[in-house]
Each structure stands twice: as C-alpha cells, then as structure tokens.
Design an enzyme around this catalytic site. Structure first.
Site, PDB file in Angstrom:
ATOM      1  N   TYR A  83       0.868  -1.132   0.029  1.00 49.88           N
ATOM      2  CA  TYR A  83       0.056   0.178   0.078  1.00 49.88           C
ATOM      3  C   TYR A  83       0.900   1.246  -0.076  1.00 49.88           C
ATOM      4  CZ  TYR A  83      -3.468   3.413   1.338  1.00 49.88           C
ATOM      5  OH  TYR A  83      -4.222   4.441   1.539  1.00 49.88           O
ATOM      6  N   ASP A 165     -13.305   9.322  -1.334  1.00 54.36           N
ATOM      7  CA  ASP A 165     -12.144   9.765  -2.031  1.00 54.36           C
ATOM      8  C   ASP A 165     -12.160  10.844  -3.128  1.00 54.36           C
ATOM      9  OD1 ASP A 165     -11.616   8.092  -0.213  1.00 54.36           O
ATOM     10  OD2 ASP A 165      -9.885   7.008  -1.006  1.00 54.36           O
ATOM     11  N   TYR A 351     -13.996   5.259  -9.124  1.00 55.61           N
ATOM     12  CA  TYR A 351     -14.058   5.311  -7.545  1.00 55.61           C
ATOM     13  C   TYR A 351     -14.744   6.675  -7.205  1.00 55.61           C
ATOM     14  CZ  TYR A 351     -11.619   4.567  -3.265  1.00 55.61           C
ATOM     15  OH  TYR A 351     -11.263   4.446  -1.830  1.00 55.61           O
ATOM     16  N   GLU A 395     -15.710  -4.309  -3.822  1.00 51.88           N
ATOM     17  CA  GLU A 395     -15.568  -3.018  -2.989  1.00 51.88           C
ATOM     18  C   GLU A 395     -16.901  -2.195  -3.565  1.00 51.88           C
ATOM     19  OE1 GLU A 395     -11.955  -1.028  -3.939  1.00 51.88           O
ATOM     20  OE2 GLU A 395     -12.456   0.756  -2.483  1.00 51.88           O
TER      21      GLU A 395
HETATM   22  C1  DGY Z   1      -7.052   4.906  -0.787  1.00 54.00           C
HETATM   23  O1  DGY Z   1      -6.004   4.619  -0.603  1.00 54.00           O
HETATM   24  O2  DGY Z   1      -7.593   4.732  -1.880  1.00 54.00           O
HETATM   25  C2  DGY Z   1      -7.630   4.838   0.440  1.00 54.00           C
HETATM   26  O3  DGY Z   1      -9.376   4.768   0.263  1.00 54.00           O
HETATM   27  C3  DGY Z   1      -7.656   6.092   1.238  1.00 54.00           C
HETATM   28  O4  DGY Z   1      -8.393   5.984   2.556  1.00 54.00           O
END
Ligand code: DGY
Length: 422
Positions: A83, A165, A351, A395
């Site tokens: 990540y 986001d 998203y 998701e």
């Molecule tokens: C991401 O990294 O896309 C997350 O949603 C941040 O919280």
C-alpha cells in the site's frame, strides 16, 4: 444448498479470511491495514459470526486513537508493503503508526446497533462501559478541533477523510491545492484497473496535504488556519450528527454526567441550525461547500443525500430530496450511484464518481426509514440484494451494469449484506 445459504457462508468465510487476528483488512493487497469506517461497518458483519470478535474489531481500532481523541483513518497494525502511502509517508511518529486524519464517524452509531442487537448483553454492556470514554473523546475532538470557531459545522481536511475520496464534489477545491513535485510509486494500480481509480493529478495533491500535516507538526491550530483544503462535507457532518444523537442516548443509558451530555446537546442543536446554510434552493439539496472560499458545489452525490441519514431535512426539504432520489434511482439500476447520473462529472465505474457502494445504500435506507419513505427504502434494499446475487462481494459496483469494481472479497460489502438482508 440455496443460494442464500451459500451467500451467507461466503460472507462469513470472507470475513474470516480478511481477519488479521483482531482486526479485518478491507481486502488483501489493495488495503492491507485497518480503516476507520470500514472497521465499524465490518463489526456489524462480525456480530453475525462471533460477537466477541465484533467487539474486538472496535477495540483494535481504538488502540490507534490519539491523546486528543482523534480516531485515525488508518491504523497500521503491521508493516505491509502493498500500500502507498504507508506509515512512513504519514510520519505520525507514534508507537502504533496511524494516518493523521480521520474518516466519517459512523463508529458510535454502529456501536449502538451492536449493543441493541447483541445476544450476549453482559458482554455488550461491559464493552460499552469500557469504550464509552473513547467514543466521547472522539466526538469531542471533532467539534473542538474541526470547528474551533463554533460555527456548528465541522470541516474536513482531505478527500480521504470524507471516505468518498474521488468524488467530483472535491474537484475544484482539490485543484487549488499545489501538487507535489517529487516522484513516487502508486501501488493501488497494481491491484485495480486505472479507469476505476483516481488520476495522478489527484494523487499529487492528496500527497501535498499529507506533507502539509507533517510540516504543521499535526498542530490543530496551525492546521485549521493554514490547511489549503477545508471542506464543509455534508456526508461527514450528517454522519457525525447522527452519531452524536446516538452518543447522547448511550451517555444517558450509561449514567454519564449531565454536564457532558448537555455539552453534546448544545453541539447537536448548533449543527441542526447551521446546516441550513448549506441548503441550496435552486438545486433543492444540501451542497458541499468550500470552507475557505465559501463556494458551494452543485454536484449531487450520495454524500449530499446523506443529509437524510443526518435527519437534517425539514418536511419540505425531505419531500424535495425524495423526489430527487426517485429520479436518481430510476437513472441507474442498482441503488444510489455515488454521483447523480445527470451531473456532468458522473462516471459509472470510477471510484466515487458514479459506482454504487452497499454500505451507502444502507445508510441512505436508514435515512429514508426515518422520514417514512418506505418505497425508496425497500428499493435500496432490493437493489443491494440484486447486486450481491449478481456480482458478489466487491468493493463497489458499476452503477449501470452492476459489475463488481475495485477490490474483490471486500469486508464491508460482506458485512453489510450479513447485517442488512442475509
Ligand atoms: C485509498 O488509498 O484509496 C484509500 O481509500 C484512502 O483511504
């Protein structure tokens, strides 16, 4: 085996597979830590599997709580490399590393539901007694740190804090944030197609903000004064407001001192009046508003519709929002697209710019229930069931085809399905 039983088993297995020993990752790879509102929603799913484990999810999240009361948006319990931006980029310098912003505070409302639905009432009462001071501190932090001028409206400092986001509602304010100029390597695109994720220009600004908090030494006064992104986010304000209503009720049940309860009642009243500043007659909706420029954005999103969940709308406003929701639901087939399909910025698969999220359908159904809008509430539930039957536990979902998008084997999707209709 009926497909319903199979879906239940799959959902429970998914939670177990995403269990890292006390906390649940949203999905492996893409999101390998514990996220704030994911953890709360996921605990509702654990309640159908193992109540002790459900309470543990919340306890683990609260381990990341800061001394000032903030419950961070990510708790980095273990080091994982899949990540970006990881703990080092956020630079929280804490023994248990965390990010330095929060996320929509759905936590208290979830805990109240857990208490009400618990089979083991002794366990639930004990857990609640233990965690109530932390929940109180979390809500105090929101009002003190994010509304130091007592306007009645808290501000958010990052699109990630909204949980939504990449919503087009943030585009203009985010564009005003300078981009970072250094090179970095995104890892989300190793897990998910780029047309389902934010653009590079957005990431450049997300990172500028992360660096800004670090440079401010996370000093709340400096951040409030100088943060180049400050938003009155209808989604956060609504979720906080409903959470505070639930917190007041928990405080009353658990004998918290009256002075504290009155303090929250005052905050609640203040927001009830202040939110009307965000109502827009022309669009017949509450609108997200830049707290620096005061510009409000006529981009209708599930965040703006969460005003129903926050119980902010008066009768007339609620009727308008219901008409809007009817139209919204008619445009796409699977519940509420995250952006209204008639908005220019709408994209059905990217998203937070159009896809459907199951937990948002659920929150909106709670909002419609509050106003007695049974048809819409039923429709939200029905479309959510269809999505799970057709596509499984993704998701999020393409709002037009229902196809799964983003991460697969996703904890909050399975959890909400277990909690809400399975
Ligand atoms: C991401 O990294 O896309 C997350 O949603 C941040 O919280």
């Amino acid at each position: 085996m009926t497909s319903r039983i199979k879906l239940i088993e799959e959902a429970k297995k998914l939670l177990q597979e995403n269990d890292m020993g006390g906390y649940t990752v949203p999905t492996h790879g893409l999101y390998p830590f514990q996220w704030n509102w994911d953890a709360a929603i996921t605990a509702l799913g654990w309640m159908k599997v193992d109540e002790i484990r459900a309470w543990q999810e919340i306890e683990m999240l609260l381990k990341g709580q800061w001394e000032n009361g903030m419950v961070p948006h990510i708790v980095f319990h273990k080091q994982v490399d899949s990540y970006f931006p990881g703990a080092d980029v956020w630079g929280s310098n804490r023994e248990l590393a965390t990010t330095t912003i929060s996320q929509p505070p759905v936590l208290v409302s979830v805990v109240k539901i857990m208490l009400e639905q618990a089979k083991d009432k002794t366990l639930a009462n004990n857990k609640l007694k233990e965690m109530l001071p932390s929940l109180i501190a979390y809500h105090q932090w929101w009002y003190n740190d994010r509304d130091p001028e007592n306007t009645g409206l808290v501000v958010s400092y990052h699109p990630w804090e909204s949980g939504m986001d990449n919503s087009p509602a943030w585009d203009k304010s985010l564009a005003a944030v300078p981009p970072v100029t250094y090179q970095y390597k995104r890892k989300d695109l190793e897990h998910v197609d780029s047309d389902e994720r934010p653009h590079a220009s957005e990431y450049d600004r997300y990172l500028f903000l992360v660096d800004f908090y670090k440079k401010s030494n996370f000093d709340s006064k400096v951040m409030y004064k100088e943060c180049p992104y400050k938003m009155y986010d209808v989604g956060i304000i609504s979720i906080l407001h409903k959470g505070t209503k639930d917190l007041i009720s928990l405080c009353n049940s658990f004998g918290v001192e009256q002075q504290k309860i009155h303090w929250f009642e005052k905050e609640y009243q203040k927001t009830t009046f202040a939110i009307q500043r965000l109502w827009n007659e022309e669009h017949q909706s509450f609108l997200n508003t830049d707290a620096i420029t005061n510009e409000s954005f006529p981009v209708l999103t599930t965040g703006t519709m969460l005003a129903l969940y926050g119980e902010f709308a008066n009768r007339e406003q609620a009727i308008s929002l219901r008409a809007l929701m009817k139209d919204w639901l008619a445009d796409t087939g699977y519940g509420m697209s995250s952006t209204y399909a008639k908005c220019e910025a709408y994209e059905p698969q990217r998203y937070w710019r159009g896809p459907v999220w199951l937990h948002i359908n659920w929150l909106l159904a709670l909002g419609t229930d509050h106003y007695g809008f049974d048809d819409e509430s039923q429709q939200l539930k029905f479309s959510s069931e269809v999505l799970i039957n057709e596509s499984g536990y993704f998701e999020y979902f393409n709002s037009e085809t229902g196809a799964g998008c983003g991460g697969g084997q996703f904890s909050w999707t399975a959890a909400i399905a277990l909690h809400w209709f399975l």
